[in-house]
Design an enzyme around this catalytic site. Structure first.
Site, PDB file in Angstrom:
ATOM      1  N   TYR A 174     -10.951  -7.881  -6.650  1.00 47.76           N
ATOM      2  CA  TYR A 174      -9.926  -8.410  -7.536  1.00 47.76           C
ATOM      3  C   TYR A 174     -10.312  -9.793  -8.076  1.00 47.76           C
ATOM      4  O   TYR A 174     -11.440  -9.981  -8.525  1.00 47.76           O
ATOM      5  CB  TYR A 174      -8.563  -8.435  -6.824  1.00 47.76           C
ATOM      6  N   SER A 213      -6.915   0.282  -0.715  1.00 41.38           N
ATOM      7  CA  SER A 213      -7.609   0.328  -2.005  1.00 41.38           C
ATOM      8  C   SER A 213      -9.077   0.719  -1.921  1.00 41.38           C
ATOM      9  O   SER A 213      -9.703   0.961  -2.955  1.00 41.38           O
ATOM     10  CB  SER A 213      -7.488  -1.023  -2.717  1.00 41.38           C
ATOM     11  N   VAL A 244      -6.043  -3.828   1.359  1.00 41.46           N
ATOM     12  CA  VAL A 244      -5.117  -4.741   2.026  1.00 41.46           C
ATOM     13  C   VAL A 244      -4.836  -4.331   3.475  1.00 41.46           C
ATOM     14  O   VAL A 244      -4.137  -5.042   4.196  1.00 41.46           O
ATOM     15  CB  VAL A 244      -3.798  -4.902   1.244  1.00 41.46           C
ATOM     16  N   TYR A 273      -1.127   8.588  -5.634  1.00 43.18           N
ATOM     17  CA  TYR A 273      -1.683   7.252  -5.412  1.00 43.18           C
ATOM     18  C   TYR A 273      -1.319   6.717  -4.029  1.00 43.18           C
ATOM     19  O   TYR A 273      -2.179   6.213  -3.289  1.00 43.18           O
ATOM     20  CB  TYR A 273      -1.177   6.300  -6.497  1.00 43.18           C
ATOM     21  N   LYS A 300      -9.992   3.826  -3.688  1.00 37.93           N
ATOM     22  CA  LYS A 300     -10.230   3.857  -5.135  1.00 37.93           C
ATOM     23  C   LYS A 300     -11.694   4.174  -5.462  1.00 37.93           C
ATOM     24  O   LYS A 300     -11.992   4.721  -6.532  1.00 37.93           O
ATOM     25  CB  LYS A 300      -9.826   2.514  -5.750  1.00 37.93           C
TER      26      LYS A 300
END
Length: 322
Positions: A253, A74, A271, A203, A77
């Site tokens: 998050y 992630s 992760v 993605y 992103k």
């Protein structure tokens, strides 16, 4: 985001601090749990730890497994958001919010009440929308190639060592049922416009970017230096500041508040166990330790950054800000 005074930031012995932290991390037994739901990530040893700090003056300090490639997941992103803003500008915020979610990174709960608009670009649903935006102008293969070239350029990777790990990408596709649900749910609200399988293909490949701590810290320099790398403008200073703000409030998050409390720097986790963190005007930092806490963030990576800030005073909440 304010800038820490250079005279204060340059005084610590950064090389010594980084080496000491790496030594300390080797002695910690409670390292969290690796991401077992993606088979290639489950095979990575939790004993790994790497750290890289790239200073504004170009000095690079590394320790541990800083030159071993890992799946950034992630963290990609951040780069996808940068590209999407370059493609459509502030129109992006009609399709993605800018608020912390308070939910897990793969949660579907808020999408119904918020009409298919993800809370922010750093949860999975938000990043899937970013991929849909990027597909508005090209084919999936082109979007993936553009991302790879962009990250290599940011990192100064002339040798092309940064790559897409196809094994990880395929495993993401085979196990990404929640992401499929998110994409189809947003498609039902009209917030995904390209075919879902094409969006998810992009993605999954973005998440499968593999690079080292050294390369990741180099790639984050534009967010440390007001949007510039080696004198070349990547984004405006205002856009770099806003990306940093989103990293601070949403980059971990439902653990983002705790990360801000403990570390006090903009940061984005993945992760795969990596964290990219930024000290505006001073340094770009990457840490990697595969063991995750309950929120999916690197357990030792967070601790290492906390200790780095304690020893350098680099938190943006320190009183030495201009």
């Amino acid at each position: 985001m304010d800038t820490i005074a250079a005279s204060d930031a340059n005084s610590p012995d950064i090389a010594g601090i980084v080496a000491d932290i790496a030594t300390e991390m080797r002695g910690i037994s409670e390292r969290g749990a690796v991401a077992s739901y993606i088979p290639p990530l489950a095979q990575v040893s939790p004993d790994k730890f790497g750290m890289a700090v790239v200073m504004a003056d170009g000095a690079v300090h590394v320790a541990g497994d800083a030159d071993e490639a890992f799946s950034i997941q992630s963290i990609s992103k951040v780069f996808a958001l940068t590209q999407a803003l370059g493609a459509v500008g502030d129109q992006l915020w009609q399709r993605v919010g800018r608020e912390p979610s308070g939910s897990a990174f793969n949660s579907i709960v808020q999408l119904e009440s918020e009409h298919g608009i993800p809370r922010n670009p750093f949860i999975n649903a938000g990043a899937i929308v970013l991929c849909d935006v990027l597909l508005g102008r090209c084919e999936p293969r082109e979007a993936i190639g553009q991302m790879l070239r962009f990250v290599r350029m940011l990192a100064g990777d002339d040798d092309g060592s940064i790559r897409i790990d196809e094994t990880v990408a395929l495993a993401e596709q085979d196990t990404g049922f929640r992401n499929m649900a998110l994409a189809n749910y947003m498609r039902a609200f009209g917030n995904i416009r390209a075919p879902v399988e094409r969006v998810l293909g992009v993605y999954f490949h973005f998440c499968a970017l593999a690079m080292t701590c050294r390369e990741l810290a180099m790639a984050g320099r534009y967010l440390m230096d007001g949007g510039r790398v080696d004198g070349h403008s990547i984004v405006t200073a205002n856009r770099a500041r806003r990306i940093n703000a989103l990293m601070m409030s949403c980059g971990h998050y439902d653990n983002s508040g705790d990360f801000a409390f403990r570390v006090g720097l903009p940061g984005k986790s993945g992760v795969g166990g990596g964290i990219l963190s930024v000290v505006p005007g001073v340094a770009s930092i990457a840490v990697w330790s595969p063991g995750l806490n309950a929120s999916g963030n690197s357990q030792l990576g967070t601790l290492a950054l906390e200790r780095l800030v304690q020893r350098t005073g680099w938190s943006v909440f320190e009183p030495r800000l201009r």
